[in-house]
Scaffold this motif. Structure first.
Motif, PDB file in Angstrom:
ATOM      1  N   LYS A  11      -1.522  -3.193   5.946  1.00 52.02           N
ATOM      2  CA  LYS A  11      -0.596  -4.276   5.607  1.00 52.02           C
ATOM      3  C   LYS A  11      -1.236  -5.616   5.963  1.00 52.02           C
ATOM      4  CE  LYS A  11       3.605  -1.592   6.264  1.00 52.02           C
ATOM      5  NZ  LYS A  11       4.815  -1.407   7.105  1.00 52.02           N
ATOM      6  N   PRO A  12      -1.056  -6.625   5.108  1.00 52.91           N
ATOM      7  CA  PRO A  12      -1.631  -7.949   5.401  1.00 52.91           C
ATOM      8  C   PRO A  12      -1.178  -8.458   6.770  1.00 52.91           C
ATOM      9  CG  PRO A  12      -0.791  -7.876   3.157  1.00 52.91           C
ATOM     10  CD  PRO A  12      -0.339  -6.601   3.833  1.00 52.91           C
ATOM     11  N   GLY A  13      -2.117  -9.024   7.494  1.00 55.22           N
ATOM     12  CA  GLY A  13      -1.835  -9.557   8.824  1.00 55.22           C
ATOM     13  C   GLY A  13      -2.073  -8.563   9.951  1.00 55.22           C
ATOM     14  N   GLU A  17      -5.317  -5.416  14.245  1.00 56.03           N
ATOM     15  CA  GLU A  17      -4.613  -4.327  14.927  1.00 56.03           C
ATOM     16  C   GLU A  17      -5.140  -2.971  14.451  1.00 56.03           C
ATOM     17  OE1 GLU A  17      -2.079  -2.295  17.505  1.00 56.03           O
ATOM     18  OE2 GLU A  17      -2.718  -4.392  17.511  1.00 56.03           O
ATOM     19  N   TYR A  18      -5.425  -2.864  13.168  1.00 56.41           N
ATOM     20  CA  TYR A  18      -5.988  -1.622  12.623  1.00 56.41           C
ATOM     21  C   TYR A  18      -7.325  -1.313  13.307  1.00 56.41           C
ATOM     22  CZ  TYR A  18      -7.525   1.976   9.421  1.00 56.41           C
ATOM     23  OH  TYR A  18      -7.960   3.170   8.901  1.00 56.41           O
ATOM     24  N   ILE A  43     -14.518   5.175   8.083  1.00 55.22           N
ATOM     25  CA  ILE A  43     -13.599   4.286   7.385  1.00 55.22           C
ATOM     26  C   ILE A  43     -14.240   2.904   7.358  1.00 55.22           C
ATOM     27  CG2 ILE A  43     -11.298   3.248   7.305  1.00 55.22           C
ATOM     28  CD1 ILE A  43     -10.306   5.657   8.965  1.00 55.22           C
ATOM     29  N   PHE A  44     -14.290   2.322   6.165  1.00 55.97           N
ATOM     30  CA  PHE A  44     -14.823   0.979   5.968  1.00 55.97           C
ATOM     31  C   PHE A  44     -13.665   0.068   5.591  1.00 55.97           C
ATOM     32  CE2 PHE A  44     -18.134   4.004   5.124  1.00 55.97           C
ATOM     33  CZ  PHE A  44     -19.250   3.456   5.715  1.00 55.97           C
ATOM     34  N   MET A  45     -13.754  -1.192   6.002  1.00 56.56           N
ATOM     35  CA  MET A  45     -12.665  -2.140   5.766  1.00 56.56           C
ATOM     36  C   MET A  45     -13.197  -3.385   5.079  1.00 56.56           C
ATOM     37  SD  MET A  45     -10.074  -3.529   8.663  1.00 56.56           S
ATOM     38  CE  MET A  45      -8.345  -3.546   8.256  1.00 56.56           C
ATOM     39  N   ASP A  46     -12.457  -3.824   4.063  1.00 54.55           N
ATOM     40  CA  ASP A  46     -12.744  -5.077   3.357  1.00 54.55           C
ATOM     41  C   ASP A  46     -11.415  -5.791   3.199  1.00 54.55           C
ATOM     42  OD1 ASP A  46     -13.767  -7.153   1.842  1.00 54.55           O
ATOM     43  OD2 ASP A  46     -13.919  -5.967   0.003  1.00 54.55           O
ATOM     44  N   GLY A  47     -11.134  -6.717   4.113  1.00 53.86           N
ATOM     45  CA  GLY A  47      -9.812  -7.350   4.115  1.00 53.86           C
ATOM     46  C   GLY A  47      -8.775  -6.315   4.496  1.00 53.86           C
ATOM     47  N   THR A  48      -7.817  -6.091   3.609  1.00 54.54           N
ATOM     48  CA  THR A  48      -6.794  -5.070   3.867  1.00 54.54           C
ATOM     49  C   THR A  48      -7.141  -3.731   3.221  1.00 54.54           C
ATOM     50  OG1 THR A  48      -5.515  -5.747   1.935  1.00 54.54           O
ATOM     51  CG2 THR A  48      -4.956  -6.795   4.042  1.00 54.54           C
ATOM     52  N   SER A  80       2.048   4.029  11.102  1.00 54.59           N
ATOM     53  CA  SER A  80       2.933   3.752   9.967  1.00 54.59           C
ATOM     54  C   SER A  80       3.366   2.292   9.854  1.00 54.59           C
ATOM     55  CB  SER A  80       4.164   4.651  10.017  1.00 54.59           C
ATOM     56  OG  SER A  80       4.967   4.333  11.136  1.00 54.59           O
ATOM     57  N   ASP A  81       3.385   1.570  10.960  1.00 58.54           N
ATOM     58  CA  ASP A  81       3.824   0.176  10.889  1.00 58.54           C
ATOM     59  C   ASP A  81       2.750  -0.764  10.345  1.00 58.54           C
ATOM     60  OD1 ASP A  81       2.354   0.620  13.290  1.00 58.54           O
ATOM     61  OD2 ASP A  81       3.238  -1.168  14.210  1.00 58.54           O
TER      62      ASP A  81
END
Length: 103
Positions: A11-13, A17-18, A43-48, A80-81
């Protein structure tokens, strides 16, 4: 061992936290992943956007077994949040076809 990629969205924002939560994945969750046969999981992250890669003999069987595992249920509730949800769990899109691999 087959290779799989699936997509999810934070989730954006909640990007930081992720990352924070994944620096301290519950030990029982790590054990559960191995119990169902998952290895080489990244796991790779690009923004959200989240791009997950894993190796397992049977993706669908492993996911079905994981869905029933108590450690996974606790982890999914914990996450989940901050993850986009669908049908009571994280919204996941499996990329079904590998078209090239260099070993």
């Amino acid at each position: 061992m087959a290779r799989y990629i699936f997509l999810m969205n934070c989730k954006p924002g909640f990007e930081e936290e992720y990352k924070k939560r994944h620096k301290a994945v519950h030990p029982e969750m790590l054990k559960a992943l191995k119990e169902v046969g998952i290895s080489n999981y990244s796991i790779f992250m690009d923004g959200t956007k989240l791009y997950a890669y894993l190796e397992v003999d049977d993706f669908h069987r492993a996911m079905a077994d994981l869905e029933k595992h108590p450690a996974n249920r606790r982890w999914q509730k914990f996450m989940s949040d901050i993850l986009e949800q669908e049908n009571g769990g994280p919204k996941m899109t499996l990329i079904p076809e590998e078209v090239f691999h260099l070993d």
